[in-house]
Design an enzyme around this catalytic site. Structure first.
Site, mmCIF file in Angstrom:
data_model
loop_
_atom_site.group_PDB
_atom_site.id
_atom_site.type_symbol
_atom_site.label_atom_id
_atom_site.label_comp_id
_atom_site.label_asym_id
_atom_site.label_seq_id
_atom_site.Cartn_x
_atom_site.Cartn_y
_atom_site.Cartn_z
ATOM 1 C CE LYS A 1 38.654 9.023 -40.928
ATOM 2 N NZ LYS A 1 37.466 9.884 -40.829
ATOM 3 C CG ASN A 2 35.388 7.010 -39.406
ATOM 4 O OD1 ASN A 2 36.075 8.027 -39.353
ATOM 5 N ND2 ASN A 2 34.932 6.508 -40.535
ATOM 6 N NE ARG B 1 35.095 20.746 -44.427
ATOM 7 C CZ ARG B 1 35.251 22.060 -44.518
ATOM 8 N NH1 ARG B 1 34.623 22.858 -43.685
ATOM 9 N NH2 ARG B 1 36.036 22.570 -45.430
ATOM 10 C CB CYS C 1 33.953 17.873 -46.492
ATOM 11 S SG CYS C 1 33.151 16.321 -46.829
ATOM 12 N NE ARG D 1 30.098 14.494 -44.263
ATOM 13 C CZ ARG D 1 31.272 13.942 -43.964
ATOM 14 N NH1 ARG D 1 32.343 14.282 -44.646
ATOM 15 N NH2 ARG D 1 31.378 13.047 -42.995
ATOM 16 N N PRO D 2 25.354 18.075 -44.224
ATOM 17 C CG PRO D 2 23.353 17.162 -44.972
ATOM 18 C CD PRO D 2 24.796 17.311 -45.345
ATOM 19 C CB ILE D 3 24.830 19.037 -38.722
ATOM 20 C CG1 ILE D 3 24.578 20.553 -38.711
ATOM 21 C CG2 ILE D 3 26.259 18.723 -39.141
ATOM 22 C CD1 ILE D 3 25.402 21.285 -37.652
ATOM 23 C CG ASP D 4 19.192 17.616 -41.633
ATOM 24 O OD1 ASP D 4 20.335 17.321 -42.057
ATOM 25 O OD2 ASP D 4 18.191 16.950 -41.907
ATOM 26 C CG LEU D 5 19.380 13.634 -39.871
ATOM 27 C CD1 LEU D 5 19.859 12.279 -40.344
ATOM 28 C CD2 LEU D 5 17.863 13.682 -39.859
ATOM 29 C CG ASP E 1 33.931 5.473 -44.953
ATOM 30 O OD1 ASP E 1 33.914 5.468 -43.706
ATOM 31 O OD2 ASP E 1 33.349 6.344 -45.634
ATOM 32 N NE ARG F 1 40.344 14.301 -42.935
ATOM 33 C CZ ARG F 1 39.168 13.879 -43.430
ATOM 34 N NH1 ARG F 1 38.947 13.883 -44.729
ATOM 35 N NH2 ARG F 1 38.218 13.453 -42.633
HETATM 36 C C1 EPZ Z 1 30.569 8.975 -40.710
HETATM 37 O O1 EPZ Z 1 30.296 10.246 -41.287
HETATM 38 C C2 EPZ Z 1 32.026 8.686 -41.029
HETATM 39 N N1 EPZ Z 1 32.881 9.695 -40.421
HETATM 40 C C3 EPZ Z 1 32.223 8.670 -42.544
HETATM 41 O O2 EPZ Z 1 33.584 8.310 -42.802
HETATM 42 C C4 EPZ Z 1 31.312 7.607 -43.142
HETATM 43 O O3 EPZ Z 1 31.428 7.627 -44.547
HETATM 44 C C5 EPZ Z 1 29.854 7.881 -42.732
HETATM 45 O O4 EPZ Z 1 29.763 7.955 -41.291
HETATM 46 C C6 EPZ Z 1 28.911 6.798 -43.212
HETATM 47 O O5 EPZ Z 1 29.306 5.570 -42.708
HETATM 48 C C7 EPZ Z 1 33.179 9.594 -39.101
HETATM 49 O O6 EPZ Z 1 32.722 8.703 -38.414
HETATM 50 C C8 EPZ Z 1 34.085 10.645 -38.544
HETATM 51 P P1 EPZ Z 1 26.344 10.042 -41.710
HETATM 52 P P2 EPZ Z 1 28.901 11.002 -40.957
HETATM 53 O O7 EPZ Z 1 25.837 11.065 -40.751
HETATM 54 O O8 EPZ Z 1 28.569 10.815 -39.525
HETATM 55 C C9 EPZ Z 1 23.534 12.623 -44.528
HETATM 56 C C10 EPZ Z 1 35.686 8.466 -43.816
HETATM 57 O O9 EPZ Z 1 36.056 8.359 -44.998
HETATM 58 N N2 EPZ Z 1 23.196 13.382 -43.311
HETATM 59 O O10 EPZ Z 1 25.991 8.605 -41.469
HETATM 60 O O11 EPZ Z 1 28.987 12.378 -41.477
HETATM 61 C C11 EPZ Z 1 24.972 12.863 -44.955
HETATM 62 O O12 EPZ Z 1 25.065 14.032 -45.747
HETATM 63 C C12 EPZ Z 1 34.442 9.260 -43.477
HETATM 64 O O13 EPZ Z 1 36.259 7.924 -42.841
HETATM 65 C C13 EPZ Z 1 22.178 14.312 -43.351
HETATM 66 O O14 EPZ Z 1 21.545 14.530 -44.385
HETATM 67 O O15 EPZ Z 1 27.911 10.155 -41.865
HETATM 68 C C14 EPZ Z 1 25.309 11.622 -45.750
HETATM 69 O O16 EPZ Z 1 24.808 11.780 -47.067
HETATM 70 C C15 EPZ Z 1 33.785 9.880 -44.701
HETATM 71 N N3 EPZ Z 1 21.877 15.028 -42.225
HETATM 72 C C16 EPZ Z 1 24.498 10.531 -45.036
HETATM 73 O O17 EPZ Z 1 23.495 11.220 -44.253
HETATM 74 C C17 EPZ Z 1 22.565 14.842 -41.050
HETATM 75 O O18 EPZ Z 1 22.239 15.511 -40.041
HETATM 76 C C18 EPZ Z 1 25.324 9.660 -44.106
HETATM 77 O O19 EPZ Z 1 25.906 10.525 -43.181
HETATM 78 C C19 EPZ Z 1 23.603 13.884 -41.028
HETATM 79 C C20 EPZ Z 1 23.899 13.161 -42.165
#
Ligand code: EPZ
Length: 418
Positions: A22-23, A92, A116, A121-125, A305, A397
């Site tokens: 999926k990811n 999301r 979610c 789920r911030p997207i600042d980065l 995960d 999902r």
């Molecule tokens: C991906 O989510 C995966 N989803 C998640 O899988 C997985 O848990 C996660 O990576 C970590 O491995 C998909 O690939 C679709 P991150 P993502 O950005 O990209 C914070 C599942 O169960 N953050 O590495 O959202 C964030 O809040 C799902 O299959 C910021 O603060 O993960 C989190 O605490 C769940 N600002 C941490 O970083 C940002 O701009 C890791 O997030 C982005 C992230």
């Protein structure tokens, strides 16, 4: 509401081919719009998150159609760059489309993805990386208005190795003039699969799997065919199920190196594990022992995960296991449901302590989120009696057909449609 019904207490035996990841397929589906032509994704999993991505592609004017296990996308006729709220709310992680739309059209509109089940789920980065490439981004009334007269490659250092931000930066950089060097990039295997897909399509991406990824933008793209990598988290789920219920299970189409921290924990718990060429075998007598503290971390650390499903496997183990969830704020929502089955788990902020109990009892429970729902499957297989799992849309999902797959391994499991 449909339910998954499990009669627990049976060993699992047999062979299972692991679904597509999926990811990996979600960012790849976003990446298809970088090429104004056809791409074919083999081994694409039939998941509700994939269907949500297909609805976004079709909304953007692309064609997408299933041909058996393969999904064909034609982005040659892409006509829009906006993703409306109702499509963003379905998934999301649809923010993954932002960088690709910007690279293709030079502008993008989407509603803010919001939080979610796992917390905000911030997207600042993501936004910082896109701004550094030259995008202008305004957030107004829950919507993101993005424009980029031109994207220009440069060095970008992520403040943390975010998977999504890494993927968005790569896709936007494919539309930028010159070279982009991404530092502190996420190292997940799904990023490498995205790189393989992009290169098959004519893009120039190097270094995925390491913390430094180089992208040479604005390459001539071409039609491509790609086989989606196997889902290491689905594999971890089925290994946890066999560990908890006892039995002997062989997984096919899996790179065992992708889940070495999970297999190390299951080995510590008393399972016998053997990795072969594309296969992984686990044997368990179902009587597990506790394992050293499990700390979730970015790859190659223990995957967040897999936290819930490993927890479920250890509910009847000898001793106590400490979990520290470092990746998400709210990733213990499955604990209350597991307690209804007799689990002994205490939670304080990011720390959960699982103390093994002699037996689990089947109960009526509800999936709280994708991986929390998968944990209920694992616990139901190890419990005595019948477990009925509601809100299974969360599970659907990310798991193609858990009733089919676990049934193939000998579980007494049915889908009760209502
Ligand atoms: C991906 O989510 C995966 N989803 C998640 O899988 C997985 O848990 C996660 O990576 C970590 O491995 C998909 O690939 C679709 P991150 P993502 O950005 O990209 C914070 C599942 O169960 N953050 O590495 O959202 C964030 O809040 C799902 O299959 C910021 O603060 O993960 C989190 O605490 C769940 N600002 C941490 O970083 C940002 O701009 C890791 O997030 C982005 C992230």
């Amino acid at each position: 509401m449909s339910h998954i019904v499990i009669e627990g207490g049976r060993r699992l035996e047999g062979t299972l081919t692991v679904q597509g990841a999926k990811n990996s397929v979600l960012p790849i589906l976003a990446a298809t719009i970088l090429h104004p032509g056809r791409t074919v994704l083999r081994g694409c999993p039939h998941l509700s998150d994939v269907e949500a991505s297909i609805r976004i592609l079709r909304h953007l004017g692309c064609e997408a159609r299933w041909e058996g296990e393969a999904l064909t996308v034609d982005a040659g006729v892409m006509s829009r760059g906006d993703v409306p709220e109702h499509l963003m709310r379905e998934m999301r992680s649809s923010v993954i489309f932002l960088g690709a739309i910007l690279a293709r059209l030079g502008w993008a509109e989407m509603s803010y993805p919001g939080g979610c089940e796992l917390g905000p789920r911030p997207i600042d980065l993501h936004l910082t990386a896109l701004r550094q490439l030259g995008a202008e981004l305004a957030e107004e009334g829950g919507a993101l208005h993005c424009s980029a007269r031109r994207l220009t490659g440069r060095e970008i250092a992520l403040s943390m190795p975010s998977v999504g931000a890494t993927e968005n930066a790569i896709l936007a950089a494919c539309g930028a003039e010159g070279e982009t060097v991404l530092l502190n990039a996420a190292r997940e295997p799904e990023i490498t699969d995205l790189q393989d897909f992009l290169c098959a399509m004519g893009c120039r991406v190097r270094g995925a799997g390491s913390s430094t990824i180089c992208i040479l933008g604005r390459r001539q793209t071409r039609d491509a065919v790609h086989t989606v990598m196997p889902d290491r988290i689905a594999a971890a789920t089925y290994l946890a199920a066999a560990a908890a219920a006892g039995g002997e299970v062989e997984l096919r189409r899996i790179n065992y190196r992708h889940l070495s921290t999970v297999t190390a924990a299951l080995h510590e718990a008393g399972c016998q594990i053997a990795g072969g060429e594309g296969t992984l075998t686990l044997r368990s007598d179902g009587a597990l022992r506790s394992v050293p503290t499990v700390r979730t971390a970015p790859y190659p650390g223990f995957p967040t995960d897999a936290q819930a499903v490993l927890m479920a496997a250890l509910l009847r183990s000898q001793g106590a296991t400490v979990f520290v969830e470092n990746m998400f704020e709210n990733r213990y929502r499955h604990v209350d449901e597991l307690r209804r089955m007799g689990a002994d788990i205490s939670v304080a902020d990011r720390v959960a302590v699982v103390t093994g109990v002699p037996r689990l009892c089947g109960a009526s429970v509800r999936a709280t989120d994708l991986r929390g729902g998968a944990a209920l499957l694992v616990a139901g297989l190890a419990a005595e009696g019948v477990t009925r799992i509601g809100d299974i849309h969360h599970i659907q999902r990310g798991y193609e057909d858990p009733v089919r797959d676990l049934g193939l391994l000998g579980a007494r499991i049915t889908l009760e449609e209502e």
